[in-house]
Design a protein around this motif. Structure first.
Motif, PDB file in Angstrom:
ATOM      1  N   GLU A 175      35.777  43.503  50.068  1.00 17.95           N
ATOM      2  CA  GLU A 175      34.842  43.260  48.968  1.00 17.95           C
ATOM      3  C   GLU A 175      35.516  42.548  47.795  1.00 17.95           C
ATOM      4  OE1 GLU A 175      35.214  47.590  46.697  1.00 17.95           O
ATOM      5  OE2 GLU A 175      33.440  47.143  47.917  1.00 17.95           O
ATOM      6  N   ASN A 176      36.841  42.596  47.749  1.00 18.08           N
ATOM      7  CA  ASN A 176      37.593  41.925  46.686  1.00 18.08           C
ATOM      8  C   ASN A 176      38.170  40.587  47.126  1.00 18.08           C
ATOM      9  OD1 ASN A 176      37.244  44.081  44.809  1.00 18.08           O
ATOM     10  ND2 ASN A 176      38.866  45.222  45.857  1.00 18.08           N
ATOM     11  N   HIS A 177      37.768  40.116  48.310  1.00 17.30           N
ATOM     12  CA  HIS A 177      38.345  38.881  48.840  1.00 17.30           C
ATOM     13  C   HIS A 177      38.157  37.717  47.865  1.00 17.30           C
ATOM     14  CE1 HIS A 177      39.697  35.914  51.699  1.00 17.30           C
ATOM     15  NE2 HIS A 177      38.560  35.247  51.593  1.00 17.30           N
ATOM     16  N   THR A 178      39.199  36.922  47.739  1.00 22.80           N
ATOM     17  CA  THR A 178      39.142  35.766  46.846  1.00 22.80           C
ATOM     18  C   THR A 178      39.650  34.523  47.558  1.00 22.80           C
ATOM     19  OG1 THR A 178      39.935  34.853  44.751  1.00 22.80           O
ATOM     20  CG2 THR A 178      41.451  36.273  45.932  1.00 22.80           C
ATOM     21  N   LYS A 179      39.121  33.388  47.154  1.00 22.61           N
ATOM     22  CA  LYS A 179      39.599  32.103  47.673  1.00 22.61           C
ATOM     23  C   LYS A 179      40.302  31.306  46.588  1.00 22.61           C
ATOM     24  CE  LYS A 179      36.186  31.765  51.382  1.00 22.61           C
ATOM     25  NZ  LYS A 179      35.126  30.945  52.024  1.00 22.61           N
ATOM     26  N   GLU A 180      40.667  31.976  45.523  1.00 20.29           N
ATOM     27  CA  GLU A 180      41.365  31.310  44.425  1.00 20.29           C
ATOM     28  C   GLU A 180      42.685  30.719  44.896  1.00 20.29           C
ATOM     29  OE1 GLU A 180      40.029  34.080  40.644  1.00 20.29           O
ATOM     30  OE2 GLU A 180      41.665  34.719  41.944  1.00 20.29           O
ATOM     31  N   ALA A 181      43.045  29.583  44.364  1.00 17.62           N
ATOM     32  CA  ALA A 181      44.329  28.960  44.680  1.00 17.62           C
ATOM     33  C   ALA A 181      45.443  29.513  43.804  1.00 17.62           C
ATOM     34  CB  ALA A 181      44.239  27.451  44.499  1.00 17.62           C
ATOM     35  N   PHE A 182      45.087  29.961  42.609  1.00 19.46           N
ATOM     36  CA  PHE A 182      46.101  30.346  41.624  1.00 19.46           C
ATOM     37  C   PHE A 182      45.445  31.303  40.629  1.00 19.46           C
ATOM     38  CE2 PHE A 182      48.440  29.765  37.649  1.00 19.46           C
ATOM     39  CZ  PHE A 182      49.767  29.717  38.063  1.00 19.46           C
ATOM     40  N   ARG A 183      46.168  32.323  40.223  1.00 19.76           N
ATOM     41  CA  ARG A 183      45.610  33.292  39.289  1.00 19.76           C
ATOM     42  C   ARG A 183      46.700  33.779  38.330  1.00 19.76           C
ATOM     43  NH1 ARG A 183      42.876  38.806  41.417  1.00 19.76           N
ATOM     44  NH2 ARG A 183      41.189  37.351  41.922  1.00 19.76           N
ATOM     45  N   GLY A 184      46.485  33.609  37.033  1.00 17.03           N
ATOM     46  CA  GLY A 184      47.340  34.226  36.036  1.00 17.03           C
ATOM     47  C   GLY A 184      46.875  35.656  35.791  1.00 17.03           C
ATOM     48  N   TYR A 185      47.798  36.539  35.508  1.00 14.95           N
ATOM     49  CA  TYR A 185      47.412  37.933  35.285  1.00 14.95           C
ATOM     50  C   TYR A 185      48.345  38.586  34.269  1.00 14.95           C
ATOM     51  CZ  TYR A 185      51.187  39.247  38.558  1.00 14.95           C
ATOM     52  OH  TYR A 185      52.402  39.405  39.177  1.00 14.95           O
ATOM     53  N   ALA A 186      48.149  39.895  34.034  1.00 21.53           N
ATOM     54  CA  ALA A 186      48.885  40.631  32.993  1.00 21.53           C
ATOM     55  C   ALA A 186      48.701  39.951  31.641  1.00 21.53           C
ATOM     56  CB  ALA A 186      50.363  40.769  33.347  1.00 21.53           C
ATOM     57  N   LEU A 187      47.481  39.538  31.377  1.00 21.39           N
ATOM     58  CA  LEU A 187      47.190  38.761  30.173  1.00 21.39           C
ATOM     59  C   LEU A 187      47.344  39.589  28.896  1.00 21.39           C
ATOM     60  CD1 LEU A 187      44.050  36.823  31.457  1.00 21.39           C
ATOM     61  CD2 LEU A 187      46.460  36.171  31.604  1.00 21.39           C
ATOM     62  N   ALA A 188      47.228  40.897  29.003  1.00 18.54           N
ATOM     63  CA  ALA A 188      47.346  41.771  27.828  1.00 18.54           C
ATOM     64  C   ALA A 188      48.793  42.155  27.525  1.00 18.54           C
ATOM     65  CB  ALA A 188      46.511  43.033  28.025  1.00 18.54           C
ATOM     66  N   GLN A 189      49.735  41.567  28.268  1.00 15.30           N
ATOM     67  CA  GLN A 189      51.168  41.835  28.073  1.00 15.30           C
ATOM     68  C   GLN A 189      51.501  43.317  28.267  1.00 15.30           C
ATOM     69  OE1 GLN A 189      53.882  39.401  27.360  1.00 15.30           O
ATOM     70  NE2 GLN A 189      52.197  38.438  28.447  1.00 15.30           N
ATOM     71  N   SER A 190      50.883  43.892  29.298  1.00 12.25           N
ATOM     72  CA  SER A 190      51.131  45.312  29.590  1.00 12.25           C
ATOM     73  C   SER A 190      51.805  45.504  30.938  1.00 12.25           C
ATOM     74  CB  SER A 190      49.801  46.080  29.561  1.00 12.25           C
ATOM     75  OG  SER A 190      48.880  45.535  30.502  1.00 12.25           O
ATOM     76  N   HIS A 191      52.427  44.456  31.462  1.00 14.49           N
ATOM     77  CA  HIS A 191      53.064  44.516  32.780  1.00 14.49           C
ATOM     78  C   HIS A 191      54.275  45.450  32.763  1.00 14.49           C
ATOM     79  CE1 HIS A 191      54.773  43.113  36.591  1.00 14.49           C
ATOM     80  NE2 HIS A 191      53.610  42.548  36.838  1.00 14.49           N
ATOM     81  N   LYS A 192      54.584  46.024  33.920  1.00 15.08           N
ATOM     82  CA  LYS A 192      55.674  47.003  34.020  1.00 15.08           C
ATOM     83  C   LYS A 192      57.066  46.370  33.999  1.00 15.08           C
ATOM     84  CE  LYS A 192      55.231  47.018  39.084  1.00 15.08           C
ATOM     85  NZ  LYS A 192      54.876  47.860  40.258  1.00 15.08           N
ATOM     86  N   HIS A 193      57.188  45.057  34.171  1.00 15.17           N
ATOM     87  CA  HIS A 193      58.520  44.456  34.284  1.00 15.17           C
ATOM     88  C   HIS A 193      59.255  44.170  32.965  1.00 15.17           C
ATOM     89  CE1 HIS A 193      58.708  44.322  38.541  1.00 15.17           C
ATOM     90  NE2 HIS A 193      57.857  43.330  38.726  1.00 15.17           N
ATOM     91  N   PRO A 194      58.590  43.792  31.865  1.00 13.99           N
ATOM     92  CA  PRO A 194      59.341  43.434  30.657  1.00 13.99           C
ATOM     93  C   PRO A 194      60.341  44.483  30.156  1.00 13.99           C
ATOM     94  CG  PRO A 194      57.135  42.573  30.468  1.00 13.99           C
ATOM     95  CD  PRO A 194      57.154  43.396  31.723  1.00 13.99           C
ATOM     96  N   PRO A 195      60.056  45.797  30.203  1.00 14.34           N
ATOM     97  CA  PRO A 195      61.094  46.748  29.766  1.00 14.34           C
ATOM     98  C   PRO A 195      62.373  46.635  30.592  1.00 14.34           C
ATOM     99  CG  PRO A 195      58.957  47.821  29.807  1.00 14.34           C
ATOM    100  CD  PRO A 195      58.769  46.484  30.461  1.00 14.34           C
ATOM    101  N   GLU A 196      62.230  46.438  31.886  1.00 14.63           N
ATOM    102  CA  GLU A 196      63.377  46.256  32.783  1.00 14.63           C
ATOM    103  C   GLU A 196      64.138  44.981  32.425  1.00 14.63           C
ATOM    104  OE1 GLU A 196      63.820  45.498  37.633  1.00 14.63           O
ATOM    105  OE2 GLU A 196      61.891  46.073  36.764  1.00 14.63           O
ATOM    106  N   MET A 197      63.408  43.920  32.138  1.00 13.59           N
ATOM    107  CA  MET A 197      64.031  42.655  31.747  1.00 13.59           C
ATOM    108  C   MET A 197      64.803  42.816  30.442  1.00 13.59           C
ATOM    109  SD  MET A 197      60.799  40.126  32.423  1.00 13.59           S
ATOM    110  CE  MET A 197      60.227  39.651  34.057  1.00 13.59           C
TER     111      MET A 197
END
Length: 313
Positions: A165-187
């Motif tokens: 039901e979530n299938h997508t045909k998008e070629a490209f997608r930006g995400y984590a737009l709210a800057q809440s991703h789990k990786h920046p603290p590690e970086m």
């Protein structure tokens, strides 16, 4: 007798790739849980405590639970989740990151496998921060794109399963737009920055492979370092490494474009210094399931068990 290795979460994307890299090796023995007992805490605890090394390929909460089951003080735990990447008592499993890091991994019983995006970012930025080229309080931005396997089973289904039901045909997608991703603290922690970097990740319609880019306006840096000086610092830092390859400036200049899939199936990471003396584009290329996940886990396993570091890689 060969050391035994148990993968808790062997059925997942990373777990399957680790198992493939270990299955035919003669210098260790891969042990597996009965599939019907994968969720049996007692059986998991028995497997964990009877193994010489355990690789956790689990969601964060499940990884924390698995660590709580450890009673054998000699069992090495390599956690591929996010749960322990900046936790006290855990060694960060990026052997090339700093002098002494490989030795710290070899001595530790608790090793956190790096994230895929952070591997590229740290690989580019830590040498420059250590050398004083990029100040710790500099506003750093990183742009990145990964294959959809980096998002786990949910994202794989989204791109591959037309019945979803979530299938997508998008070629490209930006995400984590709210800057809440789990990786920046590690970086931030493992580069030694004073602030979280601005992180702009994206996913493309391809399975695996990754580009991580850090743009630098050199006039905003102390002493306006030249492109060649930045390249020299990276080249010297990784000069003796086998899994990190800093491309020459001539090679960089010959590249008209860069695609993310060239290192798929390997544990390699390539670093590029594109641009000019005024505007430098640092790019790391790696396989998000290789050096960004399963390859790094196998490398850490080899180091921790005192085996040939390149085995299975």
């Amino acid at each position: 007798m060969a050391p035994t290795v148990f993968i808790d979460g062997e059925a997942g994307t990373t777990g399957l790739q680790i198992a493939d890299r270990l299955r035919d090796r003669k210098d260790l023995e891969l042990v597996s849980i009965d599939p019907t007992r994968r969720k049996d805490a007692d059986e998991r605890a028995r497997m964990i405590n009877s193994a010489d090394a355990v690789v956790l390929c689990l969601p964060d909460a499940a990884a924390i639970e698995a660590v709580s089951l450890v009673e054998n003080a000699n069992t090495v735990i390599i956690d591929a989740s996010t749960a322990h990447r900046i936790a006290d008592g855990w060694v960060y499993g990026f052997a090339e990151m700093a002098k002494g890091q490989r030795e710290a991994i070899a001595k530790s019983k608790r090793i956190s496998n790096p994230g895929c995006y952070p591997t590229g970012f740290i690989g580019l930025m830590r040498p420059l921060v250590e050398a004083g080229i990029v100040p710790v309080d500099h506003p750093v931005t990183t742009n990145a794109v990964s294959g959809y396997t980096g998002g786990g089973k949910g994202m794989i289904s989204m791109f591959e399963d037309e019945a979803s039901e979530n299938h997508t045909k998008e070629a490209f997608r930006g995400y984590a737009l709210a800057q809440s991703h789990k990786h920046p603290p590690e970086m931030k922690v493992h580069v030694g920055l004073g602030f979280l970097p601005m992180f702009a990740p994206a996913v493309g319609r391809y399975a695996q492979g990754m580009l991580v880019e850090v743009p630098l306006i050199t006039r905003s840096l102390p002493n306006s370092p030249s492109r060649s000086h930045i390249h020299d610092v990276l080249s010297a830092f990784y000069g003796d490494e086998i899994f990190v390859d800093v491309k020459s400036l001539e090679e960089c200049d010959s590249v008209g474009s860069i695609e993310p899939e060239a290192l798929n199936g390997t544990n390699m990471m390539e670093l590029f210094v594109f641009g000019s003396d005024d505007q430098v584009r640092l790019v790391a290329r790696l396989d998000n399931l290789g050096k960004g996940a399963s390859g790094a886990a196998v490398q850490n396993l080899n180091i921790a068990l005192g085996l040939e570091e390149k085995s299975g890689l």
